[in-house]
Each structure stands twice: as structure tokens, then as C-alpha cells.
Design an enzyme around this catalytic site. Structure first.
Site, PDB file in Angstrom:
ATOM      1  CB  CYS A 177     -47.589 -54.505  48.150  1.00 41.83           C
ATOM      2  SG  CYS A 177     -49.022 -53.871  49.031  1.00 41.83           S
ATOM      3  CG  HIS A 483     -51.136 -54.704  45.150  1.00 42.58           C
ATOM      4  ND1 HIS A 483     -50.136 -55.273  45.901  1.00 42.58           N
ATOM      5  CD2 HIS A 483     -50.690 -54.714  43.862  1.00 42.58           C
ATOM      6  CE1 HIS A 483     -49.127 -55.605  45.091  1.00 42.58           C
ATOM      7  NE2 HIS A 483     -49.442 -55.274  43.857  1.00 42.58           N
TER       8      HIS A 483
END
Length: 1355
Positions: A177, A483
Site C-alpha cells: 500500500c 495501512h
């Protein structure tokens, strides 16, 4: 990861229907095995029309509306299975949906065809609801990277259809990510994208796979032109030289930015883009120190690609409120005074000075890194700071360039300043990838002669330093993991978008404000190491300059090479789409074929387009199975087949031109049946298989030869009677139906005689695939009761017989057998010699295996009886020599008892007439290999998996043990202890289940009414099994006990069953001893291998023990000596007495009983010292595969009582940088004071100067002498040893001690390096690490040649 509730946007139609009842619909897609566990939930107003329901479902799952049906599911009171009318004008309320309840629906195939997936051209599916979010997507219990994302729309089309925003997402490979966020930011930067497009790849000069700029170019083209929702980044990461493991590494987005820019610069050397990164991202600042007395200033110029801003000042619990505050703090100078004074070159003395940073030039693209990751020195954890820090949409940087300093006449150019020499240049605070100053400066020119001109340039610079925010890279999670996603403003329409891996959605300015951060609740000095929050981590601003601000290139403005690349990628995508379309219409089904010549069942996967005919499918299957050489094509056909039941369901006569899609019931990912490519000889014709028929495999039994023939396949109907079925079999086998007996094997070993002629096959229990045995002779066996008949016995034997391969020992057993005869504790050597003489007779004249196989059963009986008689004189060697072969008779009168060489068969009915004469041995341990050491952990695993105590010796005469106790007293004491409550031990030695009886509930011997079939013949093993090794192939009834099986093997091994052990060989060639003598061979299966090893098997209450020597001052302190046998009830002194002769003979250790001790062994750690009067099982827990230390003493044994404590001490001499050898200290109590007194007495160090520390890790607790002085916890503040942090409660603990007045030796760098090498080498040899450190994170690297160098030294 999910958006928070306040982030969810509510559609207008939902708002307007707020007062209306809601209907909850739960739809399960049953058309595909991959989606059958997924649920789609719709919460609709009760007035919703059925048409709208179908539209919403189609949109949600990605199917074309009208290509699927909805039927009622398994909810309450649902009986209607007809599809819901899609074209009805009814509302869902009128159609029977209930508000306030769960309404279950199944999505099914329409007219036998699977639903059509929405094509890419049909536009975006209406998934704006799930796309409109800010923050990570939901997944409970996860702390991973974006790989944790689970799409709410599971349909394949959701990945294929482009987002309504017009932007394309990036697929998260696993934990990439951080990469996706940076790539989307670079893509949305017009200046970077346009410059990248202008660069042209030369294929002749470089491999496209390893070219980072080319793969970025391809990715950007796909992001701009692809019709997919998201595209892969694997080609880009492959160009970095990463393999798939890199996808599972989490990294910092700022670190990636720096490494990627560096790699691009290297790749772009000697090109037009060589200075692109510097032109766009590089700024300059001055690191200065100014003397406060004379005004002299020393300085140097540094470059930066980003500005790191601290969230909180060091030592403060108050964070900076805004980015502007943090920037002011960044350039705030500090005063060097007191001991930190600066040596001024002009004043020639130490003076107070001002040290700081000053911005000289800001880049076009300004990158600010908010330093949210820190280290908490109190908890020694990495932490994330979640404090609120605001940042403006427009940032004026002109206030951060100080004009006043530029006017100072005292400023001197000093590129090699005193500040640099003193190392006070803040290099730890800066991102200094580019430390060289090439003199090119687009901002302030410090070398200008005219101060006025210089100031005017500064002024013009200040006027044009207004920046606009366009990218916010957000981190959600903690310091342990999380994330990344990016919020980016498009310069095309000034709209903000969230780029969250696959998902791209519109967001607002309010959503950006939610990334300022701020932890809820009370907050300590530092945030918790695992406090999780979502906040901005990197900000990218662009200078507002109409002259320089670029727009994205339009398609007609692309360079030619980009136009070609666009065309190429478009063609590839079209090709991929066509391929997907083919895949979507391809039936994939398992295909089987029995090879006509090799007679082996082959398996493959048949892939055929749904529009291909059956005839064409046969041709494809024919080629797939490679039958061209074996059989003509016209002798093959496809039939419906059930591989699990080995059942031919139906054939397809007259359907050669039918499309396979119709024949198989549509295109499905999995089918409930298979296909068989059936073959025939040219002179045969195919049989017609009709649905509803059952398959029967018929085995013909011949009672005279006692053989069972291979099966013949017959097809019957379930409504046929047994009489009609016999006629059918009679035609197939040419045997008379009148005398035919049919036996059905319904399930394993359930043999049922079909003797009611009028009963149907269905009533008798026939199913799809069945096995029957038939016999059709006129023998008298017909008139005997079925369960007493020869047929039943033969079938019963056939069902229970297995084939085993037995490896016999290679060497002559004589010497080992002689050595392992049980010796009485009386010490009467005459008895031992006498026993050896008795045994020598039958053993010394051992014949070959082949010769023994040819001996008759009578001879075997006499051998067994002779052994029994020889063992009946009261000597304890009789324990297991008697044989059970007292009553051996042939089950069939036709079989010659002399057993010819062609048929060496022992088929014995074992009748144990007198239980008192049954002789067998106790369990053995589960050694994998008796010659090899096994750890305690291994022993635990082995004993629990493959070993259990089985008390097999049921002699009425007690077994004499070394301590004079008999077996009955030990067993009874064991039982009484078991009733009181079992001792806790990590390896339970003997369970009461060990008292397995040889008899069943009726009191009869378990083998009394059974024919225990045993047939053996020599066998030549495969190559590599060992030259000269003898093998037997044994067919044996698996209901035979291990005890009886061993007795059958006695003549082939050449020793009584008590003197060899049976090891079962598993697929990995691991061997485990089979020890439960009263258990049957039911756990064995066909073709299992067995190894026979010579050696006395254990008796009841005995355990095999591995004895290791403890050598405390040797490099390898644990040395294996021998395997010994200890018994329950034996004292430690008795076991030492038994060890003495073995130590002398096997190890060359001539010891006296008081010169050594036994002690507990746990892995390599010495533990409790066993005192001579301790009794095994009462005072000491003993178990299978037990391990014990033997320690040779220097003097008399000091340990006399369990209240004493023996520790191993070692003196550390810091002035000499060395450790003395171990010395044992015996303490009368756990007092720290006593320990210090003993150490003082032993070493001569004054009591008040003694300092000690407990050793860490496994014995001998090795530690580098470079670390021992400061790394151990010296002088713990405790008064007793058995409390925290020492916890010394057992013997064997390691104590280091030192004289606190002794100074540490001062080492030169050369001495330290030399010592470090020696210590590193020493500790690596002993398997200890030089230093302790937590798991290291893998460094982020990009390999310019496309692959990492195999550098063995790194990490």
C-alpha cells in the site's frame, strides 16, 4: 479496514424513505462455488419494485440483469422454490417480503446457463456507496497493510469495471500500500508524468523487464487508459529486483520515495531527465554556527528532498499545533554555551555561539514528512505519535527565509566550517541524500558581489513562495503495522480523491481535515506503542507559479513512443479481455481414462468451449490422454462418471452433435460429476449406460484354490430382484445361477449373503457402485451356516489380509542376544553363563532365511517348545522366550502340513489354552534411532504420538527387579498413586490403559476362534535398500496382535521375540517402534515397511534412558554416552550400580559409585541433582525417551539433602577481560547473603565487593566478554534467590560474579576489533549469538540491475 460511520454518505433516496418500513434482503449467489459463501445484503424501502430489486442485485454482484433468477432461500416458513417474477410490477412488500425480518434469497442460473458478467464497456457498476469513504477499508482483527482489504463487492466484474471517478486503482500485492500511495501521487503530478513520458526507452540498450523508468511509463499509461478498476504493480516491483517475498514487507513511504528517486537518477544519467528529481524536489539550506562575541559565522550548504518535521519537541508532552509551528521550530537556532561552547577560529577561544539552519531555496514540489514514528526509551518500543497537527491548503513559505542574516557584513563563506568539523550540522535531522553543492541555485545566490542585488533576489523569491497542497499520504495503524493510502487533488478539476489501493473515490475538504490526527481519551507522555489512529504522514505541496505550473499532456500531445505504447497496451488489454471471454465460456471438468495397454487410470482436466460438440470434445480428450498409439479414435467415447464411487452414470448415445454446454448443464467452475474417456477393442461394441443403473463389480471366488479373481463389471437396476441379478451375473461369468451364492460387501468388511431371491437390490442396500463376491460350486460348504462356511472365512481373510515388507537384521544375532540376556541382581555369574549356553544352541546354528522358510510347521513348533522348556527353570531369561505356537493346525485338510517350497505358508489358529503360560514383553520406548540422541522435546513428541505403556507380562510369577521389588508391588503402588491424583509431568510414562488384556469380555482368548493368516516369502527389495539386507514379503491378517506377529517372525530373525524390536517405517523414512503387544496390526496398511532390530525389548515398568555426560568446562558440555534401562521402583544408587559395568565396557570410564552423580537434563541445561536414595517414579518422574546427565565429581558428593541448592559459578575478571572456569557452589538455603559468602570464601574477594548476575539462555549461558560487563543485570536488589528477577529454584543455575572494585581493561580499537572477531567466531561455533537484538526489518532496496546480489554478509 472501514470508513468510520460519519464518513458514510447517505444517498438521497434513503433520506426520503427514512419514515418508510425497511426490508432486509440477504442474497446468496449459488451459481459458483467461489461465491457460494458470500452474502449480498440490501436494505430497501418496502415500496421498492421487484424490477428495481433485480437491478440492485445485478449492480451489486456485477451480473447482467435478466441473466439470473432469484428464488426464496432457507428462511422461516419458506416453501416456494419457483423463481420470483422479474417483470412483475409488484412491490417487494406485495411479493411476500417481510419488513423487520431477514428475507433470504438464492441467486441461481437462468434456464441452465450461468449469469453473464457485466462487460467492461457497460460502464461502471453503481458501487459509489462502497467507494465513498475516507480511510482504510474494514477487516476485523487485522493489523496488516492494505492486503487486509476485502472488497464488499466480490464479483469478478468489480475488478474489471472502471471506477465512476474515471481513475484507475492499483492492486495491493500483499503489503504494498505504501508503494501504491507514492505511485498514485507521482502519476497525479503533471510535471513528473509529462517528464516521464518524454523519456524514450531504447530496447537495444536495456532489458525492458529491469528498466524502472520504462515500467513506470507503462504503469502510468495503463492508469490513464485502462478500462479496469485496478491494475497490477508486479511489473514495476520486478523492475526493482524484488521477488514475491518483498510484497510481504512493510516499508515507510518516505523511505521508498528517497530510494526510488535515487534509482531513477541512476537510470537517467546522460539523459534529458538526468536532473529532473533535483529540479522538481530538491531544496537547499545553510547549516551555520555564529560566534556571539565577534560575529564570525562558519557554515556549509546542504541539499534536501524533504523536510522532516517533529510532532513534539524532545521531552515535551505538548505537540506542535500546526505545520507552520513545526517549521518555525525547525529553523529556530540554539545557543551553544557552558560546556557546549563553540571554538571560534577568529577569537581563538571557546565562545558562546548560535547554531541553526536557514533555508536558502525551496523546491518546486515541497515534501514535508511529519515524523510520527518515534522510540519510547521507557518501554523500549517503537511508537506512533497520533497528536493533532493541522496543515493549510495554501502554505506561504516566504516567512521562513531570513533576509536579516543575509545583510550581515560579518558573514563569511566557509565551506569547511568549524561547525562541520565539530559535527554539529544537524545531519541527523536532515534528509541529506545530495551533500554536494554544484553551484546551480535557482533561488538565492550567496556568492553575489552586490548585497543590494542579493537582497532584491531574496525579496522576489519571498513574493513567489505560495504553495498549494495536492497530496496527503495517510497512515492508519500503529508503529507495529498499518495501512497507507493517498488523498490527492486533481489539477484538472481541483477535486480531491481518495486513492485506496483498488478503490478510487471522491472526497471533500472535510475529509482531509480528518487526517490531522488526535488521539481520543487521556494521553501520557508518549502515545502507546500500539495506539492506532489515522493521520497524515507525508504532505506534498506545489509552488503556485502560472509560468511553471504544467497541465497533463493531452493524447494528441503524446510523443510518438508513448502513442505506440498506448496502442500496444490497448491491444494487450483487448487480448486479455477476449481471453477472459473464452475462459468465461469454457467448461472445465475432470477427465479420467483407463489406459488400454498400460491398465493405469489416468487423470487430466478437460477444457472445452461450451459451443463445441460432444464429437469434438472426444477428439480433444483423445489427444489430451495421448492415446494415438494405443487405440483408434472411433474406439473412444466420453461417458458421465463418478470417480468417488467409481460409477459410470450414463452414456451419451445419439448426442454426438450436442454442444457440451447443454450436455454438462452450463459453464460452471466445478461440477458434481466427472467424465471418463472409455475405450474398446475394434471387435467390441460399447455398452449403453442408462441413468438409474447401478454398477456392480463381481469377484469370482474359487474355494479349491482359495483365490479371489479380479472384478468383472456388470450393470444392474435397483428394482431388480436377487434372482434376476443372479441370472445377469450368470450370463457375464458363465457360471450356473442355481448353485450361485452372492455376497455383498456393503461397507468395509460387512459381508452380507443375499439369500432372499425375491428381495430387490435396493432393499439389500445396493448403491451407485457395489462390490459382490460369487461362488458357484456344488461343495458341501453350501449346507454349512454362512458364518461357519469356508466361503465366509475365505472372504473374511481376504478383506483383512495386508501385505507388509519386513527388513530383517543383517548381522548374526548371536553376540547381541548373548549380551542382552537379563542378569539377575543376585550377581550369580554362573546363572548368566548358563543362560548364554542355553541360548547359544539354537542361535549359533542359525540357517538362512530361505532355509527357515522351507522348514515345516512341525519343526517350527518343536523349536518354540524347545525354547519354552529351556526357559522353564526359573531363570529370569524365560520372560519372553516361550512361544505361543503351542497349537498350530492347518485350516484346510487339502493343505499339506509339510508346506512345500512353492507354498511356504503358515496358516495358524492361535489358541492360548493357559493364560499363565502366555509370555510377552513390556513396551519399548519410541526411539527414532537408538544410536542417536533425541532431545526432550523430540522425545515428548515421539512418545505421545507413537508410544504407550502396555503392561503385557501377565505371568503370575513376579518379575524380579534390581531393587528386590516385584512387578506386582510396583503396579499396585502405581495404581494407588494414580487414585490419589497423577503427578504432573511433561511426558506421561505409563497410563493405566497399559493394562490391556489379552482377552475379550467373554473371557476367551482373542485369537481363539480366528484363523490368523500368515504367509511369507523372500523378497528382493529395490536398489538402494542396502546390499545383503534380507527382506520378507508377508501377507498377514491385520487382526493379529503384535505379540503373535513377532512370534511368527521368530524363526526368520533367529532369536526369541523378546530379543528383537519392530519398527514401522513411514514415508519420510522415519522409524517408530511398535510397542503395544496386545494391539492388532489394524493401523498398518498394504505395502507398509517394517524394520526388525536386535535388542532386548523392555519389560513391564522399564524405560529406556539416554545417558549424557555433563562437561561444564568443555566447549561442548553435553556428550552422549549410552542407552541404559531404568525400572520403576529402582533407587538412583541401584541405577548407578547397573551403569558402572556399561560405562567401563562401552565408554572406557572406570568409575566408582561415589565418584559420579546423576542429575536432571532439560535440553542442554543441567537440573536437579538426584540423590542416591531417590526412587524412580516415586521421587523422580521418569518417562519414555528420558534423558539424564552423568556428572563426574572431583571429590566427595556435597549434595546430601533436597533442601540444598547447587549452582554453577564463574568469575568474570574485567581487568584481564577473561572468564574463569565453572566452579560448583552448594548452598544450604536460597539466601543471597550465603551465596556471596561462599563466593567470597572461594575467590578471596572481600564480601562487600562481591557482585553477581544470573546467566541468560541455555547452558553454559555463553556471552561475549565485550558485553558481559554492562549487559548482565549485576547486583540484583533481592535477599533470596527464588524471587524475581532471579527465580533460581533448582540446581544447575549459572551465576557470574566479579569484584566491583576491579576496573575494566581499556582496549584500543585494534584490540577491540581483534577480540570481537575471536568472540564472534567462538560464539558462532557454540551456536550462541554475539548480541541480542529484536527482529530486524528488511532494508528497502531497489536493485538497478533487476536482481539482488547474493550478498551473504547482509542482514
Amino acid at each position: 479496514m472501514v470508513p468510520s460511520e460519519e464518513n458514510q454518505l447517505v444517498p438521497k433516496e434513503v433520506e426520503s424513505a427514512a419514515e418508510e418500513p425497511r426490508v432486509l434482503c440477504i442474497i446468496q449467489d449459488t451459481t459458483n462455488s467461489k461465491t457460494v459463501n458470500e452474502r449480498v445484503t440490501l436494505n430497501l424501502p418496502a415500496s421498492t419494485l421487484l424490477k428495481k430489486l433485480f437491478e440492485d442485485v445485478a449492480s451489486k454482484v456485477g451480473y447482467v440483469n435478466g441473466t439470473f433468477d432469484l428464488v426464496w432461500g432457507n428462511g422461516d416458513n419458506v416453501t416456494d422454490t419457483t423463481p420470483i417474477d422479474q417483470n412483475s410490477d409488484k412491490t417487494i412488500l406485495d411479493a411476500g417480503f417481510e419488513p423487520g425480518k431477514k428475507n433470504f434469497l438464492h441467486l441461481t442460473d437462468k434456464d441452465g446457463e450461468q449469469p453473464h458478467i457485466t462487460s467492461e464497456e457497460s460502464g461502471a457498476t453503481d458501487d459509489s456507496m462502497q467507494d465513498r469513504f475516507i480511510g482504510p477499508l474494514p477487516r476485523e482483527g487485522s493489523v496488516g497493510c492494505a492486503s487486509d482489504y476485502v472488497s464488499q463487492s466480490y464479483s469478478y466484474s468489480s475488478v474489471l469495471s472502471k471506477s465512476e471517478t474515471g481513475y484507475v486503482g492499483l492492486v495491493n500485492q500483499a503489503m504494498t500500500c505504501y508503494l501504491n500511495s507514492l505511485l498514485q501521487t507521482l502519476f497525479m503530478t503533471p510535471e513528473f508524468r509529462n517528464a516521464l513520458y518524454k523519456w524514450e526507452f531504447e530496447e537495444s540498450e536495456e532489458d525492458p523487464v529491469t528498466s524502472i523508468p520504462y515500467q513506470l511509463q507503462r504503469l502510468f499509461v495503463l492508469l490513464q487508459t485502462s478500462k479496469k478498476r485496478a491494475i497490477e504493480t508486479t511489473d514495476v516491483t520486478r523492475s526493482f529486483g524484488w521477488d514475491s517475498s518483498e510484497a510481504w514487507q512493510q516499508h515507510d513511504v518516505q523511505e521508498l520515495c528517497r530510494v526510488m528517486f535515487d534509482a531513477l537518477e541512476q537510470k537517467w544519467k546522460q539523459t534529458e531527465q538526468a536532473d529532473l528529481i533535483n529540479q522538481l524536489y530538491q531544496g537547499k539550506l545553510k547549516d551555520y554556527v555564529r560566534c556571539l562575541e565577534c560575529g564570525y559565522e562558519g557554515w556549509r550548504i546542504d541539499t534536501y528532498l524533504d523536510i522532516p518535521l517533529v510532532i513534539r519537541p524532545y521531552g515535551s508532552n505538548q505537540a506542535f499545533a500546526s505545520v507552520e509551528e513545526a517549521l518555525h521550530a525547525f529553523i529556530q537556532p540554539e545557543i551553544l554555551d557552558g560546556p557546549n561552547q563553540y571554538f571560534c577560529e577568529r577569537c581563538k577561544k571557546k565562545c558562546d555561539a548560535r547554531k541553526g539552519l536557514r533555508f536558502l531555496h525551496f523546491p518546486y514540489l515541497l515534501t514535508l514528512q511529519l515524523k510520527r514514528f518515534d522510540f519510547d526509551y521507557t518501554t523500549m518500543h517503537r511508537i506512533k505519535l497520533n497528536d493533532r497537527m493541522t496543515f493549510p491548503e495554501e502554505l506561504d513559505m516566504s516567512i521562513f527565509i531570513d533576509v536579516e542574516d543575509e545583510k550581515s557584513p560579518q558573514t563569511e563563506s566557509c565551506t569547511d566550517s568549524g561547525a562541520e568539523n565539530e559535527g554539529s550540522c544537524h545531519s541527523d535531522q536532515m534528509s541529506n541524500d545530495f551533500s554536494n553543492d554544484d553551484g546551480v541555485d535557482e533561488g538565492i545566490c550567496l556568492e553575489s558581489n552586490s548585497a543590494a542585488e542579493r537582497i532584491s533576489k531574496v525579496g522576489s523569491e519571498k513574493n513567489s513562495l505560495l504553495y498549494e497542497l495536492f497530496s496527503v499520504m495517510v497512515h492508519s495503524g500503529s508503529a507495529a503495522g498499518g495501512h497507507y493510502y493517498a488523498c490527492i487533488k486533481s489539477f484538472s478539476d481541483d477535486q480531491w480523491y481518495s486513492f485506496n489501493d483498488q478503490h478510487v473515490s471522491k472526497i471533500t475538504q472535510e475529509d482531509i481535515k480528518k487526517t490531522y490526527g488526535g488521539s481520543s481519551g487521556s494521553r501520557g507522555y508518549y502515545s502507546s506503542a500500539f495506539a492506532s489512529s489515522t493521520n497524515a504522514y507525508m504532505l506534498i505541496y506545489r509552488l503556485k507559479d502560472p509560468a511553471r505550473n504544467a497541465k497533463f499532456l493531452e493524447a494528441h500531445e503524446y510523443p510518438d513512443h508513448i502513442k505506440q505504447l498506448v496502442q500496444k497496451e490497448r491491444e494487450l488489454e483487448e487480448q486479455e479481455k477476449r481471453q477472459r471471454e473464452i475462459e468465461r465460456n469454457t467448461c472445465k471438468i475432470k477427465l479420467f481414462c483407463m489406459h488400454p495397454t498400460k491398465q493405469i487410470m489416468m487423470e487430466n482436466k478437460l477444457e472445452v468451449h461450451k459451443d463445441r460438440t460432444l464429437k469434438e470434445a472426444v477428439e480433444i480428450a483423445y489427444k489430451l490422454m495421448d492415446l494415438e498409439e494405443a487405440v483408434p479414435l472411433d474406439c473412444c467415447r466420453l461417458v458421465k462418471y463418478d470417480e468417488f464411487h467409481d460409477y459410470l452414470e450414463r452414456s451419451y448415445e445419439g448426442e454426438e452433435d450436442t454442444p457440451m454446454g447443454l450436455l454438462l448443464g452450463g459453464v460452471k467452475s466445478t461440477y458434481m460429476f466427472d467424465l471418463l474417456l472409455e475405450t474398446r477393442r475394434p471387435d467390441q461394441i460399447f455398452q449403453c449406460y442408462k441413468p438409474g443403473e447401478v454398477m456392480v463389480k463381481v469377484h469370482v471366488v474359487d474355494l479349491k484354490t482359495e483365490s479371489v479373481a479380479p472384478p468383472i463389471s456388470v450393470r444392474a437396476y435397483l428394482n431388480q430382484t436377487v434372482s434376476e441379478f443372479k441370472q445377469l451375473i450368470s450370463k457375464a461369468t458363465h457360471l450356473p445361477a442355481e448353485t450361485m451364492r452372492v455376497v455383498l460387501e456393503r461397507c468395509y468388511n460387512d459381508l452380507r449373503l443375499l439369500n432372499v431371491s425375491s428381495k430387490t437390490l435396493k432393499a439389500e442396500g445396493f448403491f451407485r457402485s457395489n462390490k459382490v463376491f460369487i461362488e458357484s460350486s456344488e461343495s458341501l460348504d453350501h449346507h454349512v451356516a454362512y458364518t461357519d462356511s469356508h466361503l465366509w472365512k475365505l472372504l473374511d481373510r481376504h478383506a483383512n489380509t495386508i501385505r507388509l515388507y519386513v527388513s530383517l537384521p543383517e548381522q548374526s544375532p548371536g553376540s547381541q542376544f548373548r549380551r542382552s540376556v537379563y542378569q539377575k541382581p543376585s550377581g550369580d555369574s554362573g546363572n548368566l553363563d548358563e543362560a548364554c549356553e542355553r541360548v547359544k544352541g539354537p542361535v549359533g546354528n542359525m540357517k538362512s532365511v530361505e532355509a527357515i522358510l522351507e522348514e515345516s510347521t512341525e519343526k517350527l513348533k518343536s523349536l518354540s517348545l524347545q525354547q519354552q522348556q529351556e526357559g522353564d527353570n526359573g531363570d529370569s531369561s524365560k520372560s519372553t522366550e516361550a512361544s505361543d505356537f503351542e497349537n498350530i493346525e492347518s485350516p484346510s485338510n487339502e493343505i499339506d502340513s509339510s508346506a512345500s517350497a512353492e507354498n511356504r505358508e503358515l496358516e495358524n489358529q492361535i489358541q492360548i489354552s493357559d493364560p499363565e503360560n502366555l509370555q510377552s514383553e513390556e513396551r519399548s520406548d519410541s526411539d527414532v534411532n537408538n544410536d542417536r540422541s533425541t532431545s526432550s522435546v523430540d522425545s515428548d513428541i515421539l512418545s505421545s504420538s507413537h508410544s504407550s505403556d502396555t503392561l503385557c507380562n501377565v505371568d503370575n510369577a513376579p518379575i524380579p527387579l534390581a531393587n528386590g521389588l516385584d512387578s506386582h508391588s510396583i503396579t499396585s503402588s502405581r495404581r494407588s498413586k494414580a487414585n490419589q491424583g497423577k503427578k504432573e509431568t511433561w511426558d506421561t510414562a505409563e497410563e493405566d490403559s497399559g493394562t490391556d488384556s489379552e482377552y475379550d469380555e467373554s473371557g476367551k482368548s482373542r485369537g481363539e476362534a480366528q484363523y490368523m493368516y500368515f504367509k511369507s516369502e523372500p523378497y528382493t527389495a529395490d536398489e538402494g535398500s542396502g546390499e545383503g539386507q534380507k527382506w520378507l514379503m508377508v501377507h498377514v491378517d491385520k487382526r493379529i496382535t503384535l505379540s503373535a506377529f513377532k512370534q511368527h517372525l521368530e524363526p526368520f530373525v533367529g532369536v526369541p521375540s523378546s530379543h528383537f524390536k519392530v519398527f514401522r517405517v513411514y514415508a519420510s523414512n522415519q522409524e517408530f517402534e511398535s510397542v503395544r503387544l496386545n494391539e492388532t496390526l489394524s493401523s498398518f496398511s498394504d505395502d507398509n515397511k517394517i524394520t526388525i532390530r536386535l535388542g532386548r525389548a523392555l519389560k513391564k515398568g522399564e524405560y529406556r534412558v539416554k545417558v549424557y555426560q555433563l562437561l561444564v568446562n568443555e566447549p561442548e558440555p553435553c556428550k552422549f554416552l549410552l542407552d541404559a534401562v531404568f525400572a520403576k521402583g529402582m533407587t538412583v544408587r541401584q541405577s548407578k550400580e547397573e551403569l558402572l559395568p556399561q560405562l567401563r565396557e562401552q565408554c572406557g570410564l572406570d568409575l566408582t559409585i561415589d565418584r559420579f552423580r546423576l542429575r536432571k537434563k532439560t535440553w542442554k541445561n543441567p537440573g536437579t541433582v538426584f540423590l542416591d536414595y531417590h526412587i524412580y517414579e516415586e521421587d523422580i518422574n521418569i518417562s519414555s525417551n528420558w534423558e539424564v546427565f552423568l556428572e563426574i565429581l572431583d571429590g566427595v558428593e556435597k549434595m546430601k539433602s533436597m533442601s540444598q541448592l547447587a549452582v554453577l559459578s564463574r568469575r568474570w575478571r574485567p581487568s584481564e577481560m577473561k572468564l574463569d572456569p565453572f566452579q560448583e557452589v552448594v548452598l544450604e538455603s536460597s539466601s543471597v547473603e550465603e551465596l556471596k559468602e561462599k563466593l567470597s570464601e572461594m575467590s578471596g574477594i572481600p564480601l562487600e565487593n562481591i557482585e553477581f548476575a544470573k546467566g541468560r539462555g541455555t547452558f553454559p549461558c555463553d556471552i561475549s566478554i565485550l558485553e558481559i560487563h554492562q549487559d548482565l543485570d549485576w547486583n540484583p536488589k533481592v535477599s533470596t534467590l527464588n524471587v524475581w528477577p532471579l527465580y533460581i529454584c533448582d540446581d544447575g543455575a549459572v551465576i557470574f560474579y566479579r569484584d566491583k572494585t576491579e576496573e575494566l581493561m581499556e582496549l584500543t580499537d585494534e584490540q577491540r576489533n581483534e577480540l570481537m572477531k575471536k568472540e564472534s567466531s567462538r560464539l558462532q561455533k557454540t551456536g550462541h549469538r554475539v548480541t541480542y537484538s529484536p527482529r530486524k526489518e528488511k532494508a528497502l532496496k531497489i536493485y538497478l540491475d533487476g536482481a539482488p546480489n547474493k550478498d551473504l554478509t547482509q542482514d
